[in-house]
Design an enzyme around this catalytic site. Sequence first.
Site, short mmCIF file in Angstrom:
data_model
loop_
_atom_site.label_atom_id
_atom_site.label_comp_id
_atom_site.label_asym_id
_atom_site.label_seq_id
_atom_site.Cartn_x
_atom_site.Cartn_y
_atom_site.Cartn_z
N HIS A 118 -0.42 4.54 -0.02
CA HIS A 118 -1.03 5.72 0.60
C HIS A 118 -1.28 5.43 2.09
O HIS A 118 -1.00 4.32 2.56
CB HIS A 118 -2.34 6.10 -0.11
N LYS A 171 0.86 -1.19 0.00
CA LYS A 171 0.00 0.00 0.00
C LYS A 171 0.89 1.24 0.00
O LYS A 171 1.83 1.34 0.80
CB LYS A 171 -0.86 -0.04 1.27
#
Length: 217
Positions: free
Chosen positions: A107, A105
């Site tokens: 963000h 991931k």
Amino acid sequence: MSLELYQRKFIEWAIEQKALTFGTYTLKSGRVSPYFYDAAKFNKGSAFVTVGQFYADVLQNVELNYEVVFGSAYKGIPIALSTVNALMEKCNIDVAYSFNRKEKKIHGEGGNIVGAPLKGNVLIVDDVISVGTAIRECLKIVKENGANPVGIVIALDRQEKGTGEITVVQQIEQEYNLPVKTIINLDNIVQYITECGGYEEHLIMIEKYQNIYGVKK
Ligand SMILES: O=P(O)(O)OC[C@H]1O[C@H](OP(=O)(O)OP(=O)(O)O)[C@H](O)[C@@H]1O
């Protein structure tokens, strides 16, 4: 060797939950197996709670020091959660859990680890070891994060052959110098269904499979 009571109970329960089935299944490795173990079938509250109790029972009988239980995405994730829940409920042992994302991931909090930070002594849990790809990946993740894997607990050792004349599980224990503890293995399943009767055709197929992919006995 005779089946321990908890092993008999686990096999009965896994069959009842349709997590352990007999038929024709193509595995991730491409091998066509006459039986299949799918922990994703433990998909309701009662089954979620029960599966972790079996893992906690195994852990109660081994001396391992760990602060984090790490579950391998995806099916190892609910197992890790259920195991820490059972350790708390049954043994009053409060350990952290952690698991990986299959895709990193970029963000928000970012990264590919969810839950407790992967540091210190880590116990890895998963449902099954077949050719060992998933568990090797898990060990790599744990080590890359600077943590120390101290052991592995799985529900089922399929007892498939590694590169030599030992099983994949034995090979992993030797290579990584780690204990791999299991609730049951294929021999236990064979013993159970032999005693039950009614599984004759499946037993023939399992024997053929073991002759190809198992170790010589
Ligand atoms: O020893 P191996 O040959 O690697 O096979 C066993 C692994 O394969 C399955 O997971 P899979 O990789 O299919 O991912 P999933 O948990 O997302 O279903 C299973 O849950 C084990 O983790």
